[in-house]
Structure formats: structure tokens, C-alpha cells
Design a protein around this motif. Structure first.
Motif, mmCIF file in Angstrom:
data_model
loop_
_atom_site.group_PDB
_atom_site.id
_atom_site.type_symbol
_atom_site.label_atom_id
_atom_site.label_comp_id
_atom_site.label_asym_id
_atom_site.label_seq_id
_atom_site.Cartn_x
_atom_site.Cartn_y
_atom_site.Cartn_z
ATOM 1 N N ARG A 83 -1.587 12.696 -0.139
ATOM 2 C CA ARG A 83 -1.405 12.616 -1.444
ATOM 3 C C ARG A 83 -2.334 13.432 -2.222
ATOM 4 O O ARG A 83 -3.641 13.628 -1.951
ATOM 5 C CB ARG A 83 -1.282 11.220 -1.993
ATOM 6 C CG ARG A 83 -0.119 10.475 -1.437
ATOM 7 C CD ARG A 83 -0.107 9.117 -1.751
ATOM 8 N NE ARG A 83 1.046 8.110 -1.239
ATOM 9 C CZ ARG A 83 1.106 7.060 -1.224
ATOM 10 N NH1 ARG A 83 0.089 6.085 -1.883
ATOM 11 N NH2 ARG A 83 2.071 6.299 -0.634
ATOM 12 N N ARG A 116 0.862 -1.293 0.058
ATOM 13 C CA ARG A 116 0.144 0.051 0.276
ATOM 14 C C ARG A 116 0.836 1.227 0.025
ATOM 15 O O ARG A 116 0.259 2.370 -0.272
ATOM 16 C CB ARG A 116 -0.967 -0.090 1.415
ATOM 17 C CG ARG A 116 -1.917 -1.277 1.256
ATOM 18 C CD ARG A 116 -2.666 -1.055 2.529
ATOM 19 N NE ARG A 116 -2.038 -1.348 3.572
ATOM 20 C CZ ARG A 116 -2.256 -1.258 4.983
ATOM 21 N NH1 ARG A 116 -3.589 -0.950 5.059
ATOM 22 N NH2 ARG A 116 -1.722 -1.597 5.828
ATOM 23 N N LEU A 117 1.902 1.208 0.229
ATOM 24 C CA LEU A 117 3.127 2.247 0.435
ATOM 25 C C LEU A 117 3.726 2.400 -0.887
ATOM 26 O O LEU A 117 4.555 3.370 -1.149
ATOM 27 C CB LEU A 117 4.156 1.952 1.675
ATOM 28 C CG LEU A 117 3.534 2.289 2.994
ATOM 29 C CD1 LEU A 117 4.685 1.766 3.874
ATOM 30 C CD2 LEU A 117 2.648 3.287 3.262
ATOM 31 N N THR A 134 -2.077 8.421 2.837
ATOM 32 C CA THR A 134 -3.198 8.641 1.446
ATOM 33 C C THR A 134 -3.664 10.005 1.356
ATOM 34 O O THR A 134 -3.855 10.487 0.279
ATOM 35 C CB THR A 134 -4.057 7.479 1.600
ATOM 36 O OG1 THR A 134 -3.584 6.296 1.920
ATOM 37 C CG2 THR A 134 -5.161 7.414 0.440
ATOM 38 N N LYS A 135 -4.053 10.410 2.677
ATOM 39 C CA LYS A 135 -4.787 11.765 2.493
ATOM 40 C C LYS A 135 -3.820 12.889 2.323
ATOM 41 O O LYS A 135 -4.200 14.012 1.746
ATOM 42 C CB LYS A 135 -5.351 11.989 4.141
ATOM 43 C CG LYS A 135 -6.414 11.448 4.582
ATOM 44 C CD LYS A 135 -6.783 11.792 6.015
ATOM 45 C CE LYS A 135 -8.055 11.089 6.434
ATOM 46 N NZ LYS A 135 -8.467 11.270 7.633
ATOM 47 N N VAL A 163 -0.900 4.289 7.029
ATOM 48 C CA VAL A 163 -1.344 4.483 5.380
ATOM 49 C C VAL A 163 -2.376 5.418 5.190
ATOM 50 O O VAL A 163 -2.504 6.091 4.095
ATOM 51 C CB VAL A 163 -1.674 2.965 5.045
ATOM 52 C CG1 VAL A 163 -2.295 2.906 3.436
ATOM 53 C CG2 VAL A 163 -0.430 1.782 5.164
ATOM 54 N N ALA A 164 -3.518 5.414 5.952
ATOM 55 C CA ALA A 164 -4.471 6.478 5.887
ATOM 56 C C ALA A 164 -4.203 7.736 5.737
ATOM 57 O O ALA A 164 -4.455 8.600 4.976
ATOM 58 C CB ALA A 164 -5.717 6.025 6.811
#
Length: 278
Positions: free
Chosen positions: A278, A26-27, A275-276, A271-272
Motif C-alpha cells: 500500500r 487489519r484488512l 501493508t507494504k 497482513v504485513a
């Protein structure tokens, strides 16, 4: 080093630690999370005596990839908070602790151990790891740790026993332990122990050396006490009547901790957040 407060008294515990890498796609490709690994009795002084002390500060000394003004290693404080804190096994007999921490590899000289070579129960079966297999560890040496550069001591031995029954661990509770004919002493707590399965092994041949992470040094059996309780107390720094039999927290316990719901939830949160951004 972990500095602690015990009533009016202050002190510190010194142990060994190492890094483990857990991949997470996920990274991104070849990306993942890095964890600092040691014993719980190092991260939480006094826990092996029945009552953990108040931790005042945590310090980590590492070698530099490139000397800076003649300095080859530096020690710095790790700031613990709600986001960066120790994780412990749900089994309070397992003497392990991990901390999410990934120092800059361009500045610091270290290589995290990939979680894929940790000797979980399945890997032990597949590779037929057994008594007599050679093992090696590297850890802190109180006699000479190096003034300008960290100098770990390396020792080797063999697996002495892989008992299926639970034994008294360094936290004085019944849990899983491996035993090795491997002379460990105070300061070695938290050292990674590798089994070498290279060459001819159980009918298979591997060219060169082939290492797996068997587990983590947690203590040793003091011969004068009839091998009854493995010594883990690091507060005195004394080493007496060491039988030469080291206790090792099995790699399976580390796998369980890395895959625990609490640690996985921490990865999900990180990860969350990324993601925010990006």
C-alpha cells in the motif's frame, strides 16, 4: 481430490470440503481470511493407516456462479507451496486440515461459514447443545456427484453422544469426538455438520431455524467390528456394515486450529505483505 503416490502405485482420495471465514479488521471493515476445511486423512492420504503417502496433486471442484459456455462446474489444481499449504492441529488425534484459500466469489458459487458460529466449548454451554438436538450435513455423494454441476447429498439425524472422555479417532489415537445418529459414508469425510437450535430449545424460543457448526464428519463406526474403531480409510471406497453412528470432530478443535500460533503467524505475514504494497 488428492492424488498420491504409494511406492509404484498411484491413486486418489475424494472427500468433502467447505470454507470458513475468519474476520480480521487489519484488512479493512468486513474483511478477513478464508480457509478450506477438510479431514487430515483426506488432505494427507495414508495418515489414517499409519504412514502418509506422497501427495502428487490436489484438485478442487466447485460450481460456477454463472455458467460458462454451458459449463456449470469446473475442477482445478491447487498449487501447494511455502505460501499455500495445509495446516494440521498440534494434537495428532484431531482429524482436521485447513488450507488458506479464497476463490473468487464472483466466479464461484460458495458462501464461507463465519467462524463466529463454530460451536466451540463456550458456545456449546451458552446454547445448551445436547443429546437429541437435530443435526444436518451436506457432502459428496459417490453414487451421483453431478456431471455438469456438483450435487451434494444432504442427510439429517440427531446428536447421539457428547462424551467428555477421549475416544479412538479416525487417526487411531485418543482424542475428542462427538457421535451422531447420522448415516455418513465414504466421500462424506470433511463434511460440515450443523446443529439446528431453532424453535423451542431448552426453554428458549428462536423464530425459524438457527444453525451452528457443530463439527466435521470424520468417519463412522462399523457395526461388524463391535463399534471399536471408527472407519476413516477412504482409499478403498467400500462401505460395509455401517452402524449409522457418525464420528464428528468437534468445532472446538477447528477453533483451536484457526487460532493456533502457526496459523496466526501466517495471517500476520499476509497482513504485513499487503501493508507494504500500500
Amino acid at each position: 481430490m488428492v492424488a498420491y503416490q504409494n511406492g509404484p502405485a498411484q491413486g486418489g482420495v475424494i472427500g468433502t470440503c467447505f470454507f470458513v471465514w475468519v474476520p480480521d479488521t487489519r484488512l479493512g471493515e468486513n474483511k478477513g481470511f478464508v480457509y478450506l476445511v477438510t479431514n487430515r486423512h483426506v488432505a494427507q492420504p495414508g495418515i489414517d493407516l499409519g504412514q502418509p503417502y506422497q501427495v502428487r496433486a490436489v484438485y478442487l471442484r466447485m460450481n460456477l456462479a454463472t455458467p460458462e459456455q454451458g459449463i456449470q462446474s469446473v475442477a482445478g489444481e491447487i498449487t501447494l507451496n511455502d505460501q499455500v499449504h495445509w495446516f494440521f492441529p498440534s494434537d495428532d488425534a484431531a482429524d482436521l486440515a485447513i488450507l488458506p484459500l479464497a476463490p473468487d466469489q464472483k466466479r464461484f458459487a460458495y458462501l464461507p461459514i463465519p467462524s463466529s458460529i463454530i460451536a466451540g466449548s463456550e458456545l456449546l454451554k451458552v446454547d445448551q447443545v445436547g443429546v437429541g438436538d437435530p443435526v444436518i450435513f451436506a457432502g459428496y455423494f459417490r453414487g451421483f456427484s453431478g456431471q455438469t454441476r456438483m450435487e451434494p447429498i444432504v442427510r439429517q439425524g440427531v446428536i447421539a453422544m457428547l462424551p467428555e472422555e477421549k475416544l479412538d479417532t479416525t487417526l487411531h489415537k485418543k482424542g475428542q469426538l462427538f457421535l451422531a445418529d447420522l448415516h455418513a459414508f465414504h466421500g462424506n469425510s470433511g463434511s460440515p455438520v450443523f446443529a439446528n437450535l431453532g424453535g423451542m430449545h431448552r426453554g428458549s424460543f428462536y423464530l425459524g431455524d438457527r444453525y451452528i457448526l457443530l463439527g466435521v464428519v470424520s468417519g463412522y463406526y462399523p457395526e461388524s467390528e463391535g463399534f471399536s474403531v471408527p472407519a476413516a480409510t477412504v482409499l478403498t471406497g467400500e462401505v460395509r456394515d455401517n452402524s449409522g453412528i457418525a464420528t464428528i470432530v468437534p468445532g472446538e478443535e477447528l477453533v483451536k486450529l484457526l487460532n493456533s500460533k502457526e496459523v496466526q503467524a501466517n495471517r500476520d505475514n499476509q497482513v504485513a505483505k499487503l501493508t507494504k504494497k500500500r
